[in-house]
Design a protein around this motif. Structure first.
Motif, PDB file in Angstrom:
ATOM      1  N   VAL A  61       0.849  -1.206   0.000  1.00  0.00           N
ATOM      2  CA  VAL A  61       0.000   0.000   0.000  1.00  0.00           C
ATOM      3  C   VAL A  61       0.880   1.251   0.000  1.00  0.00           C
ATOM      4  CG1 VAL A  61      -1.610   1.380   1.376  1.00  0.00           C
ATOM      5  CG2 VAL A  61      -2.015  -1.063   1.087  1.00  0.00           C
ATOM      6  N   ILE A  62       1.873   1.260   0.882  1.00  0.00           N
ATOM      7  CA  ILE A  62       2.767   2.426   0.953  1.00  0.00           C
ATOM      8  C   ILE A  62       3.548   2.591  -0.343  1.00  0.00           C
ATOM      9  CG2 ILE A  62       4.810   3.363   2.111  1.00  0.00           C
ATOM     10  CD1 ILE A  62       3.794   1.997   4.687  1.00  0.00           C
ATOM     11  N   SER A  63       4.132   1.506  -0.836  1.00  0.00           N
ATOM     12  CA  SER A  63       4.970   1.588  -2.040  1.00  0.00           C
ATOM     13  C   SER A  63       4.160   1.995  -3.266  1.00  0.00           C
ATOM     14  CB  SER A  63       5.657   0.238  -2.292  1.00  0.00           C
ATOM     15  OG  SER A  63       6.495  -0.105  -1.216  1.00  0.00           O
ATOM     16  N   ILE A  64       2.985   1.385  -3.448  1.00  0.00           N
ATOM     17  CA  ILE A  64       2.160   1.725  -4.613  1.00  0.00           C
ATOM     18  C   ILE A  64       1.651   3.158  -4.496  1.00  0.00           C
ATOM     19  CG2 ILE A  64      -0.049   1.226  -5.748  1.00  0.00           C
ATOM     20  CD1 ILE A  64       0.449  -1.740  -5.111  1.00  0.00           C
ATOM     21  N   GLY A  65       1.264   3.566  -3.286  1.00  0.00           N
ATOM     22  CA  GLY A  65       0.764   4.930  -3.088  1.00  0.00           C
ATOM     23  C   GLY A  65       1.813   5.969  -3.413  1.00  0.00           C
ATOM     24  N   VAL A  66       3.018   5.785  -2.889  1.00  0.00           N
ATOM     25  CA  VAL A  66       4.081   6.758  -3.124  1.00  0.00           C
ATOM     26  C   VAL A  66       4.512   6.737  -4.585  1.00  0.00           C
ATOM     27  CG1 VAL A  66       6.406   7.438  -2.470  1.00  0.00           C
ATOM     28  CG2 VAL A  66       4.854   6.588  -0.732  1.00  0.00           C
ATOM     29  N   LEU A  67       4.592   5.552  -5.188  1.00  0.00           N
ATOM     30  CA  LEU A  67       4.959   5.437  -6.607  1.00  0.00           C
ATOM     31  C   LEU A  67       3.939   6.146  -7.489  1.00  0.00           C
ATOM     32  CD1 LEU A  67       6.597   4.274  -8.958  1.00  0.00           C
ATOM     33  CD2 LEU A  67       5.298   2.155  -8.726  1.00  0.00           C
TER      34      LEU A  67
ATOM     35  N   LYS B  23      -2.447 -11.506  -5.283  1.00  0.00           N
ATOM     36  CA  LYS B  23      -3.683 -11.097  -4.605  1.00  0.00           C
ATOM     37  C   LYS B  23      -3.415  -9.939  -3.642  1.00  0.00           C
ATOM     38  CE  LYS B  23      -5.734 -15.738  -4.848  1.00  0.00           C
ATOM     39  NZ  LYS B  23      -6.060 -16.956  -4.077  1.00  0.00           N
ATOM     40  N   LEU B  24      -2.292 -10.021  -2.919  1.00  0.00           N
ATOM     41  CA  LEU B  24      -1.945  -8.948  -1.989  1.00  0.00           C
ATOM     42  C   LEU B  24      -1.681  -7.632  -2.728  1.00  0.00           C
ATOM     43  CD1 LEU B  24       0.438 -10.698   0.591  1.00  0.00           C
ATOM     44  CD2 LEU B  24      -1.852  -9.798   1.017  1.00  0.00           C
ATOM     45  N   ILE B  25      -1.004  -7.711  -3.880  1.00  0.00           N
ATOM     46  CA  ILE B  25      -0.706  -6.496  -4.650  1.00  0.00           C
ATOM     47  C   ILE B  25      -1.998  -5.846  -5.142  1.00  0.00           C
ATOM     48  CG2 ILE B  25       0.373  -5.600  -6.749  1.00  0.00           C
ATOM     49  CD1 ILE B  25       2.482  -7.759  -6.453  1.00  0.00           C
ATOM     50  N   LEU B  26      -2.905  -6.652  -5.677  1.00  0.00           N
ATOM     51  CA  LEU B  26      -4.154  -6.097  -6.199  1.00  0.00           C
ATOM     52  C   LEU B  26      -4.984  -5.485  -5.074  1.00  0.00           C
ATOM     53  CD1 LEU B  26      -5.110  -8.864  -8.794  1.00  0.00           C
ATOM     54  CD2 LEU B  26      -4.030  -6.637  -9.214  1.00  0.00           C
ATOM     55  N   LEU B  27      -5.005  -6.149  -3.924  1.00  0.00           N
ATOM     56  CA  LEU B  27      -5.730  -5.591  -2.781  1.00  0.00           C
ATOM     57  C   LEU B  27      -5.065  -4.285  -2.324  1.00  0.00           C
ATOM     58  CD1 LEU B  27      -7.916  -5.771  -0.634  1.00  0.00           C
ATOM     59  CD2 LEU B  27      -6.398  -7.247   0.721  1.00  0.00           C
ATOM     60  N   ALA B  28      -3.734  -4.277  -2.304  1.00  0.00           N
ATOM     61  CA  ALA B  28      -3.009  -3.057  -1.927  1.00  0.00           C
ATOM     62  C   ALA B  28      -3.314  -1.919  -2.894  1.00  0.00           C
ATOM     63  CB  ALA B  28      -1.505  -3.329  -1.896  1.00  0.00           C
ATOM     64  N   GLY B  29      -3.413  -2.256  -4.195  1.00  0.00           N
ATOM     65  CA  GLY B  29      -3.761  -1.247  -5.188  1.00  0.00           C
ATOM     66  C   GLY B  29      -5.136  -0.662  -4.942  1.00  0.00           C
ATOM     67  N   LEU B  30      -6.099  -1.522  -4.609  1.00  0.00           N
ATOM     68  CA  LEU B  30      -7.459  -1.053  -4.320  1.00  0.00           C
ATOM     69  C   LEU B  30      -7.494  -0.117  -3.117  1.00  0.00           C
ATOM     70  CD1 LEU B  30      -9.540  -4.329  -4.893  1.00  0.00           C
ATOM     71  CD2 LEU B  30      -9.474  -2.288  -6.341  1.00  0.00           C
ATOM     72  N   ILE B  31      -6.591  -0.339  -2.159  1.00  0.00           N
ATOM     73  CA  ILE B  31      -6.533   0.530  -0.976  1.00  0.00           C
ATOM     74  C   ILE B  31      -5.738   1.798  -1.271  1.00  0.00           C
ATOM     75  CG2 ILE B  31      -5.703   0.699   1.410  1.00  0.00           C
ATOM     76  CD1 ILE B  31      -6.101  -2.363   1.608  1.00  0.00           C
ATOM     77  N   ALA B  32      -4.609   1.647  -1.977  1.00  0.00           N
ATOM     78  CA  ALA B  32      -3.690   2.768  -2.180  1.00  0.00           C
ATOM     79  C   ALA B  32      -4.225   3.819  -3.140  1.00  0.00           C
ATOM     80  CB  ALA B  32      -2.343   2.246  -2.688  1.00  0.00           C
ATOM     81  N   LEU B  33      -4.895   3.398  -4.210  1.00  0.00           N
ATOM     82  CA  LEU B  33      -5.304   4.349  -5.247  1.00  0.00           C
ATOM     83  C   LEU B  33      -6.300   5.396  -4.742  1.00  0.00           C
ATOM     84  CD1 LEU B  33      -5.421   2.210  -8.523  1.00  0.00           C
ATOM     85  CD2 LEU B  33      -3.557   3.534  -7.527  1.00  0.00           C
TER      86      LEU B  33
END
Length: 799
Positions: free
Chosen positions: A439-445, A730-740
């Motif tokens: 979540v942190i990495s995708i959000g900041v990226l 699955k974790l990455i996609l869920l993190a994307g749904l939270i981060a975006l």
């Protein structure tokens, strides 16, 4: 007990060198980012606090308003400080600064161009930390004809020797160097390189022996005052009301105006968010919050890596914990030993981070690339060193606390039988922590990609005038101005040059502000406008378009009978047909008329809206010669200018720059912010991948038997990679749904800083998630594939 715990800790770290190295490297990256940010924030948050009297020194600023006019300015009349000191005993000293601008310094017939040149008072030493390396601070600026120069200027003029008592010609005067001072710290809001003694009196301050109130409404300098100890700002404001009524309001009442005094404490100026005209770069508190949040996120990621790897290794350590419990170790001793392991790794990481940050600041181009400038002062600042040690201790405890509690609870019977397995709670925690990392990495990226998109939009947006192929030549010297017509005629004969004009003002670099009188509601009313001086060729040279009417004729010899305004000014005044409307300067008895309307163009950066503008005809050469040249003819243009210039102005050095470079500089703070966040983003990703590497390597090692069996049963290597990677995906996609959505909310707030902004690019947001998917797939896939390709007998023969 402590000795035994340390022995066990070092033994375990040495035995599991791969995972220990991953932990230390990840923690070192996190601590390096945090340490650099602490030094950066210390530099930012202590702006102007190195001046000894920063708590008692104030800048005088004003809010001056009248119908159609409002100035919120840090500039004021040079007559004001002596008057205040005479009336208010709590004022100990004052310093006025009149900006000369970029000017010429002559030494032994050799000429130098220098900026940050000011006239000032002896009181400048009371306000600012002017550290003389030569000269006497008690009298360096006390006599007219004195000048003090910065060490960097001294080195340009005199080389390795100090130029004390040497004679220089500056601003047309012969001056003696009475002091040489160390260059001001970068975290000072006000930068000066040359200070000349004496503020010139303005003749209209007294009229027939009576003080002219209007003079206080005509700002000409920056004014600073030093108050005595125990000074009360509220008491001063109350006492100032009588002064205001006596000296400001006689003219204020004439124009139906109002005046409010503002006192800005020296240490507060840089981050004062009240819009004010002062020409100084402002700090952005939001950026500091963002940087701090990302820095803490990086450190949190490093802690998460440690927790994940430590808890995932619980199965390997189960027998060790069981034996130690059987031999009499109590649970608290075990927990202390495990926390010590964490602290030892954090200390190693801290030492590495100190070396890395020192090298980064003092011996690398990193800070120049980033656009910041501060020194490595960790060991010179006990408070900062103490804070960093607290961060290290907290990091070690946070990283080691949960693994210590979790691992120490292993039951010795199950551990020694080999039947202990991690519970669902431990697996869920690890997945939750990995999810948080993504979540942190995708959000900041994603935020970095969007910021870069906005800055590119600003740099490429059409501002309403030509930014490229425009060269600006410094014409501040009177000899150069006297020869402008010669320069213009000869330059226009060059096939590489399309047009030449002159002005005191150039879009984005500097715009004037003035009160005019305009025809409105059937009478002449006062109205504030931004204004530019321009010759007859100003529009064609800069590519500014007319919307209506015409521009100035070349044969015009006066600038007060005809005026050209922009569309925003016409809208403000409610003029549907502006041509022929009456307009004049504030004191102009017979007004002129509007002859043309410009299409709106951005004469400030795109952070700002377009404001009402008047272009005033000026038949005299200005401070800039503006040259428009053909595309791809830059070398020929410069060669032509140098040849003509050296013939017409042989004793004055040619000083030029490109307009698009000045425009680019308007977004330097945005670019710096984007670079810093981009660098932090890379760190976030690297730290996350380090943790994922360790976790994947451990999981693959644990599943070596399963992989071997699947290979024997006919599974292909790609199928095994897909099977193990599926949980990570699955974790990455869920993190994307939270981060975006979180990124969207944060970026909406950041976009609010710009008057012009691109639409939120959903594609870039999705790209952030795709990049995370690809990076993790490459990493996880390569680790799994390496094991899957091995002969299954290698993993099964020991089972």
């Amino acid at each position: 007990m402590l000795k035994i715990s340390l022995t066990h800790a070092f033994r375990h770290l040495f035995k599991h060198r791969f995972f220990s190295s991953l932990n230390i490297f990840g923690l070192a990256l996190g601590l390096s980012a945090t340490l650099w940010l602490v030094l950066f924030l210390k530099n930012e948050l202590t702006f102007d606090q190195h001046h000894p009297n920063h708590d008692r020194a104030y800048r005088i600023s004003h809010i001056m308003s009248a119908p159609g006019v409002e100035f919120n300015t840090a500039y004021s009349a040079s007559e004001l400080p002596p008057m205040l000191m005479e009336e208010f005993p709590e004022i100990e000293s004052f310093a006025r600064f009149v900006n000369v601008g970029e000017t010429e310094i002559t030494r032994d017939n050799e000429k130098f161009t220098q900026d940050q040149v000011f006239y000032t008072d002896q009181g400048a030493f009371d306000i600012f930390n002017i550290d003389l390396v030569a000269g006497n601070s008690a009298e360096a600026l006390s006599s007219p004809g004195s000048v003090i120069i910065a060490k960097s200027v001294n080195d340009r003029l005199f080389g390795n020797r100090l130029g004390l008592n040497e004679t220089l010609k500056i601003d047309g005067q012969q001056l003696q160097v009475t002091g040489i001072f160390k260059d001001l710290s970068e975290n000072s809001h006000f930068q000066f390189k040359v200070l000349m003694a004496g503020i010139r009196d303005r003749g209209f301050a007294m009229v027939d022996g009576v003080f002219n109130s209007e003079v206080l409404w005509n700002a000409d300098c920056l004014n600073y005052v030093l108050f005595s100890e125990g000074f009360s700002e509220d008491n001063f404001r109350k006492k100032f009301e009588a002064f205001n009524e006596k000296y400001y309001m006689p003219f204020g009442n004439q124009i139906q105006g109002n005046h409010v005094l503002r006192l800005q404490r020296l240490a507060d100026i840089h981050y004062d968010q009240t819009p004010i005209d002062d020409d100084f770069a402002k700090g952005n508190p939001t950026n500091l919050i963002v940087f701090s949040a990302i820095g803490l996120s990086i450190l949190l990621l490093a802690c998460i890596n440690y927790i994940n790897l430590a808890t995932s290794q619980a199965g390997l350590r189960a027998k060790e914990i069981g034996i130690r419990k059987v031999l009499g170790s109590n649970i608290n001793a075990l927990r202390l030993s495990l926390i010590l392991e964490s602290l030892i790794q954090v200390v190693f990481a801290y030492l590495l981070s100190i070396a890395a940050v020192w090298a980064l600041i003092e011996h690398s181009p990193f800070q120049n690339w980033l656009g910041v400038n501060f020194s490595f002062t960790l060991f010179q600042n006990p408070e900062l060193l103490g804070l960093s040690l607290i961060v290290v201790l907290a990091t070690g405890i946070i990283s080691g606390l949960y693994p210590a509690i979790y691992i120490a609870k292993i039951r010795p019977v199950k551990a020694l039988k080999g039947t202990w397995v991690a519970g669902k709670g431990g697996n869920m925690l690890r997945k939750s922590l990995v999810l948080m990392q993504f979540v942190i990495s995708i959000g900041v990226l994603t935020a970095t990609l969007l910021m870069k998109d906005q800055i590119s939009f600003l740099q490429q947006k059409n501002m309403g005038f030509d930014q490229d192929q425009i060269l600006l030549v410094n014409m501040r010297d009177s000899v150069a101005q006297a020869n402008f017509k010669v320069l213009k005629n000869k330059l226009e004969q060059s096939p590489a040059i399309e047009g030449v004009t002159t002005s005191n003002f150039v879009p984005v670099e500097g715009i004037g502000q003035m009160v005019f009188r305009v025809e409105k509601n059937g009478k002449m009313e006062q109205q504030e406008f931004k204004y530019i001086h321009g010759g007859a060729d100003y529009l064609t040279t800069l590519g500014i378009e007319l919307a209506d009417g015409r521009f100035y004729d070349k044969n015009l010899n006066s600038g007060n009978q005809q005026f050209v305004i922009n569309q925003t000014a016409a809208k403000l005044l409610g003029w549907n047909d502006p041509i022929g409307k009456k307009m004049g300067f504030f004191h102009q008895e017979e007004p002129g008329q509007v002859i043309g309307v410009l299409k709106d163009f951005n004469f400030f950066s795109l952070h700002n809206p377009i404001e009402p503008l008047v272009i005033v005809f000026n038949p005299n050469p200005g401070r800039h010669m503006i040259v428009r040249f053909n595309q791809n003819s830059e070398p020929q243009t410069i060669a032509a200018i140098e040849e003509v210039w050296n013939e017409a102005v042989p004793n004055y050095p040619l000083d030029y720059r490109f307009l698009n470079q000045s425009l680019k500089a308007q977004y330097e703070s945005d670019a710096t912010q984007n670079k810093l966040i981009g660098f932090m983003t890379a760190l976030c990703i690297v730290i996350s991948l380090i943790g994922l590497t360790g976790l994947t390597a451990f999981n693959v090692n644990q599943k070596r038997k399963e992989i071997g069996i699947r290979k024997v049963l006919g599974a292909m290597s790609t199928q095994i990679v897909s099977l193990i990677y599926s949980s990570t995906l699955k974790l990455i996609l869920l993190a994307g749904l939270i981060a975006l959505p979180l990124t969207y909310l944060v970026m909406q707030s950041w976009y609010a800083n710009f008057e012009y902004r691109t639409s939120l690019n959903i594609g870039l947001m999705v790209l952030g998630v795709i990049m995370a998917v690809i990076l993790t797939f490459v990493l996880v896939g390569s680790l799994v594939l390496n094991t899957a390709r091995k002969n299954p007998t290698e993993s099964l023969r020991h089972e």
